[in-house]
Design an enzyme around this catalytic site. Structure first.
Site, short mmCIF file in Angstrom:
data_model
loop_
_atom_site.label_atom_id
_atom_site.label_comp_id
_atom_site.label_asym_id
_atom_site.label_seq_id
_atom_site.Cartn_x
_atom_site.Cartn_y
_atom_site.Cartn_z
N ILE A 14 15.46 33.27 2.65
CA ILE A 14 16.28 34.46 2.92
C ILE A 14 17.44 34.55 1.93
CG2 ILE A 14 17.50 35.78 4.69
CD1 ILE A 14 16.04 34.07 6.80
N ALA A 36 21.11 22.58 -2.24
CA ALA A 36 20.81 21.15 -2.36
C ALA A 36 19.39 20.92 -2.88
CB ALA A 36 20.99 20.47 -1.01
N SER A 91 15.95 24.38 8.54
CA SER A 91 15.62 25.60 9.27
C SER A 91 14.31 25.55 10.06
CB SER A 91 15.54 26.76 8.27
OG SER A 91 14.38 26.64 7.45
N GLU A 133 17.74 32.12 18.01
CA GLU A 133 17.29 30.97 18.81
C GLU A 133 18.41 30.29 19.56
OE1 GLU A 133 14.73 28.14 17.09
OE2 GLU A 133 13.50 29.64 16.09
N LYS A 159 22.17 24.74 15.09
CA LYS A 159 22.70 26.05 14.69
C LYS A 159 23.80 26.49 15.67
CE LYS A 159 21.50 28.44 11.79
NZ LYS A 159 21.90 28.54 10.34
N ASN A 184 12.85 36.35 13.83
CA ASN A 184 11.96 35.70 12.85
C ASN A 184 11.74 36.59 11.63
OD1 ASN A 184 11.40 34.28 15.40
ND2 ASN A 184 9.81 33.26 14.19
N ARG A 219 7.68 36.64 19.36
CA ARG A 219 8.80 36.61 18.42
C ARG A 219 9.10 38.05 17.98
NH1 ARG A 219 9.03 32.39 20.42
NH2 ARG A 219 9.02 30.30 19.51
P1 NAD Z 1 14.86 27.87 4.11
O1 NAD Z 1 14.56 26.57 4.75
O2 NAD Z 1 13.80 28.64 3.43
O3 NAD Z 1 16.03 27.68 3.04
C1 NAD Z 1 17.14 26.86 3.27
C2 NAD Z 1 17.81 26.60 1.93
O4 NAD Z 1 18.99 25.82 2.17
C3 NAD Z 1 16.94 25.81 0.96
O5 NAD Z 1 17.02 26.38 -0.33
C4 NAD Z 1 17.54 24.41 0.97
O6 NAD Z 1 17.38 23.72 -0.24
C5 NAD Z 1 19.01 24.74 1.25
N1 NAD Z 1 19.73 23.64 1.88
C6 NAD Z 1 19.30 22.86 2.92
N2 NAD Z 1 20.25 21.95 3.22
C7 NAD Z 1 21.28 22.16 2.37
C8 NAD Z 1 22.55 21.56 2.20
N3 NAD Z 1 22.93 20.54 2.96
N4 NAD Z 1 23.37 22.05 1.25
C9 NAD Z 1 22.98 23.08 0.46
N5 NAD Z 1 21.79 23.68 0.56
C10 NAD Z 1 20.95 23.23 1.52
O7 NAD Z 1 15.54 28.73 5.26
P2 NAD Z 1 15.52 30.30 5.52
O8 NAD Z 1 14.35 30.63 6.35
O9 NAD Z 1 15.76 31.01 4.26
O10 NAD Z 1 16.81 30.43 6.46
C11 NAD Z 1 18.08 30.66 5.88
C12 NAD Z 1 19.11 30.74 6.99
O11 NAD Z 1 18.79 31.80 7.89
C13 NAD Z 1 19.19 29.49 7.86
O12 NAD Z 1 20.54 29.25 8.15
C14 NAD Z 1 18.42 29.83 9.12
O13 NAD Z 1 18.93 29.13 10.22
C15 NAD Z 1 18.71 31.31 9.23
N6 NAD Z 1 17.66 32.11 9.88
C16 NAD Z 1 16.36 32.03 9.48
C17 NAD Z 1 15.40 32.85 10.06
C18 NAD Z 1 13.95 32.80 9.65
O14 NAD Z 1 13.11 33.44 10.29
N7 NAD Z 1 13.58 32.12 8.59
C19 NAD Z 1 15.78 33.77 11.06
C20 NAD Z 1 17.14 33.82 11.45
C21 NAD Z 1 18.06 33.00 10.84
O1 DAU Z 2 13.94 33.25 15.57
C1 DAU Z 2 14.50 32.87 14.35
C2 DAU Z 2 13.90 31.57 13.88
O2 DAU Z 2 12.56 31.86 13.47
C3 DAU Z 2 14.68 30.93 12.74
O3 DAU Z 2 15.95 30.56 13.21
C4 DAU Z 2 13.94 29.71 12.20
O4 DAU Z 2 14.60 29.21 11.06
C5 DAU Z 2 12.53 30.11 11.81
O5 DAU Z 2 11.80 28.99 11.40
C6 DAU Z 2 11.82 30.78 12.98
O6 DAU Z 2 11.59 29.82 14.06
P1 DAU Z 2 10.19 29.73 14.82
O7 DAU Z 2 10.06 28.36 15.35
O8 DAU Z 2 10.01 30.87 15.76
O9 DAU Z 2 9.19 29.99 13.56
P2 DAU Z 2 7.81 29.36 13.12
O10 DAU Z 2 7.29 30.19 12.01
O11 DAU Z 2 7.88 27.91 12.91
O12 DAU Z 2 6.88 29.61 14.41
C7 DAU Z 2 6.68 30.93 14.90
C8 DAU Z 2 5.77 30.82 16.12
O13 DAU Z 2 4.46 30.45 15.69
C9 DAU Z 2 6.20 29.78 17.12
O14 DAU Z 2 5.96 30.26 18.44
C10 DAU Z 2 5.30 28.59 16.84
C11 DAU Z 2 4.03 29.24 16.32
N1 DAU Z 2 3.28 28.45 15.31
C12 DAU Z 2 3.95 28.03 14.21
C13 DAU Z 2 3.30 27.29 13.24
C14 DAU Z 2 4.05 26.80 12.01
C15 DAU Z 2 1.92 28.19 15.49
O15 DAU Z 2 1.29 28.60 16.48
N2 DAU Z 2 1.28 27.45 14.53
C16 DAU Z 2 1.92 26.97 13.42
O16 DAU Z 2 1.28 26.27 12.60
#
Ligand code: NAD
Ligand code: DAU
Length: 348
Positions: A14, A36, A91, A133, A159, A184, A219
């Protein structure tokens, strides 16, 4: 007025989309990425911005951890940063079940270091990117920003801990910080461990996809650029000390998502492998947030789910070198084997 934004975690999913969004929308803004480069961060994810003559002068990259106050404060001074948007985090829920310690280091202590730097340097604003979450799970209805914080996994608890630091710094020191809580995300450059990119990359190779339990968890799927627009709105128009939900009313079960991916890739149903739920009691049944507070600022989701899901699938089909470089790494394969090996066996 122009800004220099420190985007922490900007080499992740993101954060990198947000950098692209900002550089495109504001020709006079600069972004300074601190990342990092954990397993989830990749330089290939930001190479396009660094190589494009239209943006290369306005993007800088620094390797480092947000917990390292020398690094954080040094960058703020050297680059004359005025704003922080914090994406840096561990994350992934599944990894947090295996190894929760690093989540506390980054998602709680790291947030404190950033808040302290905002105070120390008199920065104008910090947006802390949190998650829906933190509310835990909800069977019916929607969480509002006033709902209790009841996280259920080590990830969401970390978080929530970061959020509590933000709240305390706003109240104690008047630190100008705001929180966002999004559902998500899906889109380009998402690390292939999360549901959609994990399944798409496996299906492209005709491998089975591990669906947890009956796949009936719900989700609220938000296209990553809608999330970026929400953060942008909060950064410019949000009220300090407030939290803002970001949701698209895009609720779908995991089974529905899986069927949509099979359809888009023209793959058979037999590639679904139902496995015992590895998250057990920590598997939240449903996430749903009410985003009226952000909508009142003028934000609303701009992207259609079906269209952007198709575009996302196409992005993974067209950018195989990006994700194959990741899936070929020993640490990726070790995690997949450790987490799924006993369920997928010879289908791994
Ligand atoms: P991601 O795991 O793809 O990216 C995380 C990034 O942070 C990576 O580039 C990693 O190298 C960096 N990082 C990790 N630890 C670090 C540290 N100690 N110092 C500096 N950099 C560090 O995660 P994402 O899915 O892009 O999520 C980004 C943010 O959004 C997170 O805070 C997550 O909680 C939040 N978020 C994610 C989702 C989702 O669906 N992916 C939804 C809502 C909120
Ligand atoms: O709601 C926001 C969150 O969404 C963020 O804060 C998190 O960083 C992000 O990873 C995501 O969390 P989830 O745990 O919901 O996402 P994930 O993609 O891991 O899983 C989505 C759903 O799919 C969950 O109900 C678990 C299921 N799943 C996931 C994986 C990886 C499966 O059934 N099979 C799988 O292999």
């Amino acid at each position: 007025m122009s800004k220099t934004i420190l985007v922490t975690g900007g080499a992740g999913f993101i954060g990198s989309n947000y950098c692209r969004y900002v550089l495109q929308k504001y020709p006079d803004y600069r972004v300074v990425i601190l990342d990092a480069l954990t397993y989830a961060g990749n330089l290939s994810t930001i190479a396009d911005m660094q190589n494009d003559p239209a943006t290369s002068e306005r993007v800088r990259f620094y390797p480092g951890k947000i917990q390292d106050e020398t690094v954080v404060n040094g960058i703020i001074e050297a680059e004359q940063v005025d704003t922080i948007v914090n994406f840096a985090a561990e994350s992934h829920n599944d990894r947090s079940i295996l190894e929760p310690g690093s989540f506390i280091q980054t998602d709680v202590y790291g947030v404190y270091v950033l808040l302290d730097a905002v105070k120390r340097h008199g920065l104008t604003r910090m947006v802390h990117v949190s998650t829906d979450e933190v509310y835990g799970t909800i069977d019916n209805g929607q969480f509002t920003e006033k709902s209790p914080i009841e996280p259920n996994t080590p990830y969401s608890a970390a978080k929530a801990g970061g959020e509590m630091q933000v709240r305390a710094h706003v109240i104690t020191y008047g630190t100008p910080a705001i929180i966002t809580r999004c559902g998500n995300n899906y889109g380009a450059y998402q690390y292939p461990e999360k549901l959609i990119p994990f399944f798409v990359t496996r299906l492209l190779d005709n491998k089975k996809v591990p669906l947890y339990g009956a796949g009936n968890q719900v989700r609220d799927w938000v296209y990553v650029l809608d999330h970026c627009a929400g953060i942008d709105k909060v950064l410019h128009e949000g009220t300090i000390g407030e939290a803002y939900n970001i949701g698209s009313e895009g609720e779908r079960t995991n089974l529905e998502i899986t069927h949509a991916l099979l359809r888009l890739l023209n793959r058979p149903e037999s590639l679904i492998k139902t496995i015992p739920d590895p998250r057990g009691g920590a598997h939240d049944k449903r996430y749903s947030v009410n985003a009226d507070k952000l909508r009142a600022l003028g934000w609303k989701p701009a992207y259609d789910f079906d269209t952007t899901l198709e575009q996302t699938v196409r992005w993974y089909a067209d950018n195989q070198s990006w994700w194959r470089e990741i899936t070929a790494k020993p640490d990726y394969q070790a995690f997949i084997a450790r987490f799924y090996g006993r369920y997928l066996g010879e289908d791994l």
